[in-house]
Design an enzyme around this catalytic site. Structure first.
Site, PDB file in Angstrom:
ATOM      1  N   THR A 182     -52.375 -41.090  28.447  1.00  0.00           N
ATOM      2  CA  THR A 182     -53.418 -39.722  27.648  1.00  0.00           C
ATOM      3  C   THR A 182     -54.539 -40.058  27.339  1.00  0.00           C
ATOM      4  O   THR A 182     -55.020 -39.575  25.958  1.00  0.00           O
ATOM      5  CB  THR A 182     -53.034 -40.737  26.050  1.00  0.00           C
ATOM      6  OG1 THR A 182     -53.136 -42.388  26.519  1.00  0.00           O
ATOM      7  CG2 THR A 182     -51.161 -40.844  25.623  1.00  0.00           C
TER       8      THR A 182
ATOM      9  N   TYR B  61     -53.542 -32.857  32.123  1.00  0.00           N
ATOM     10  CA  TYR B  61     -53.349 -34.300  31.354  1.00  0.00           C
ATOM     11  C   TYR B  61     -52.129 -32.520  30.013  1.00  0.00           C
ATOM     12  O   TYR B  61     -51.255 -32.617  29.674  1.00  0.00           O
ATOM     13  CB  TYR B  61     -53.829 -34.155  29.641  1.00  0.00           C
ATOM     14  CG  TYR B  61     -53.561 -34.870  28.664  1.00  0.00           C
ATOM     15  CD1 TYR B  61     -53.048 -35.863  28.161  1.00  0.00           C
ATOM     16  CD2 TYR B  61     -53.779 -34.010  26.908  1.00  0.00           C
ATOM     17  CE1 TYR B  61     -51.856 -36.293  26.831  1.00  0.00           C
ATOM     18  CE2 TYR B  61     -52.975 -34.557  26.260  1.00  0.00           C
ATOM     19  CZ  TYR B  61     -52.105 -35.192  25.719  1.00  0.00           C
ATOM     20  OH  TYR B  61     -51.382 -35.979  24.877  1.00  0.00           O
TER      21      TYR B  61
END
Ligand SMILES: NC(=O)c1ccc[n+]([C@@H]2O[C@H](COP(=O)([O-])OP(=O)(O)OC[C@H]3O[C@@H](n4cnc5c(N)ncnc54)[C@H](OP(=O)(O)O)[C@@H]3O)[C@@H](O)[C@H]2O)c1
Length: 304
Positions: free
Chosen positions: A64, A152
């Site tokens: 994350t 991401y």
């Protein structure tokens, strides 16, 4: 009903584990940390799922760290793409439902207002212009086209695709701007307020701050249905990081001067979307959108 949580020590994993244990319909909760199960290992995923035989797997594990993903693309791929693939394959094999958590960063976050005000771009500052654009933009719905702007986001899109391909009994739950037990923007602001009387905060990125408490409740309600598919799941209302910072200090009664600044004032390795607000359209259609407004959820989190 037996539920297994991956990434069990993360913000969402911790809250889900707490809430699931309080639900009568859930008999067993297996909260599994990264130390016990690395989802990027196909063998480990197989072994653990076969051992526990859960009815539901909730994948809260992810790489994350948005900026670090730019630098460690391979690791991001392993955790955010291959991990969901191995979980999806194993869930399909043992007949478990899979809940996979995804993100608002799957969207490019361009202001999507159709109305263009002539000359506004030239008459106002970049910040004012973007704030006006945000007011006219429309939150993204589940069927809108994805177009991630950073590593991401790209890996999260590919992770979603793996889940769709390998496990028909899935719920893909896109959320945003999470805060709970762990590192998050709210805690960062409170920490900074201990040593600063004035802070510059980005005011041209817009989204939906969402507490893990609200999200966990909705996920637990959703997984007990068989309405498989993709869902947007965030607290109600849209704001900027600047708005959020101001609200945090107001609720806590802290005197901090917050200055609104553009994204350019905080250069980061990963590009952020300007407008990634989500609309919980599919949850609303099912009558399962019990999310509070972000301001109310924030007050609850801050204990006021
Ligand atoms: N946080 C947000 O603002 C946000 C916004 C939108 C969507 N999401 C999504 O929501 C989900 C939950 O986020 P969160 O805020 O709870 O994240 P988090 O607090 O960072 O938790 C993620 C957990 O995953 C673990 N993990 C990392 N690599 C792993 C691996 N290979 N195998 C197993 N576990 C691994 C981490 O362990 P270590 O700490 O030991 O590495 C951590 O406990 C994620 O899918 C995320 O992409 C988050």
């Amino acid at each position: 009903m037996k539920v297994l949580i991956t990434g069990g020590l993360g913000q969402l994993g911790l809250e889900l584990s707490k809430q699931l244990q309080a639900r009568a319909e859930i008999t067993d909760v297996y909260s599994i940390s990264r130390q016990k199960l690395d989802i990027s290992s196909e063998k480990s995923v197989q072994v653990v799922l076969i051992q526990y035989q859960p009815d539901i797997v909730i994948n809260c594990a992810a790489y994350t760290a948005v900026d670090l993903c730019e630098e460690h693309e391979d690791r991001a791929y392993q955790v955010n793409v291959l991990g969901p693939r191995y979980l999806a394959q194993a869930c399909n094999q043992i007949g478990a439902k899979l809940v996979h958590i995804s993100t608002d960063y799957v969207f490019d976050g361009h202001f999507n207002n159709i109305e263009v005000i002539e000359n506004e771009k030239y008459l106002s500052s970049p910040l004012e212009y973007r704030m006006n654009q945000a007011k006219r933009s429309i939150p993204w719905i589940e069927t809108d086209e994805v177009n991630p702007q950073n590593v991401y986001g790209k890996t999260k899109v590919e992770g979603e695709e793996m889940v769709r391909e390998y496990c028909p009994n899935h719920f893909i739950v896109r959320t945003a701007w999470l805060y709970g037990e762990g590192n998050n923007f709210v805690r960062t602001m409170l920490k900074l307020a201990e040593t600063n009387k004035e802070l510059n905060v980005v005011a041209d990125q817009f989204g939906n701050p969402t507490s893990t408490k609200e999200l966990a409740r909705v996920i637990i309600d959703l997984v007990q249905t068989e309405y498989y598919g993709t869902y947007h799941a965030t607290c109600e209302g849209v704001c900027s990081w600047y708005d959020l910072a101001c609200k945090i200090f107001k609720i806590k009664g802290l005197e901090v001067q917050v200055n609104p600044v553009t994204s350019e004032a905080f250069p980061r390795p990963a590009k952020r979307p300007y407008y990634s607000a989500l609309e919980n359209k599919n949850l609303k259609e099912l009558g399962l959108n019990t999310f509070k407004h972000w301001e109310e959820a924030l007050k609850e989190y801050l204990g006021n």
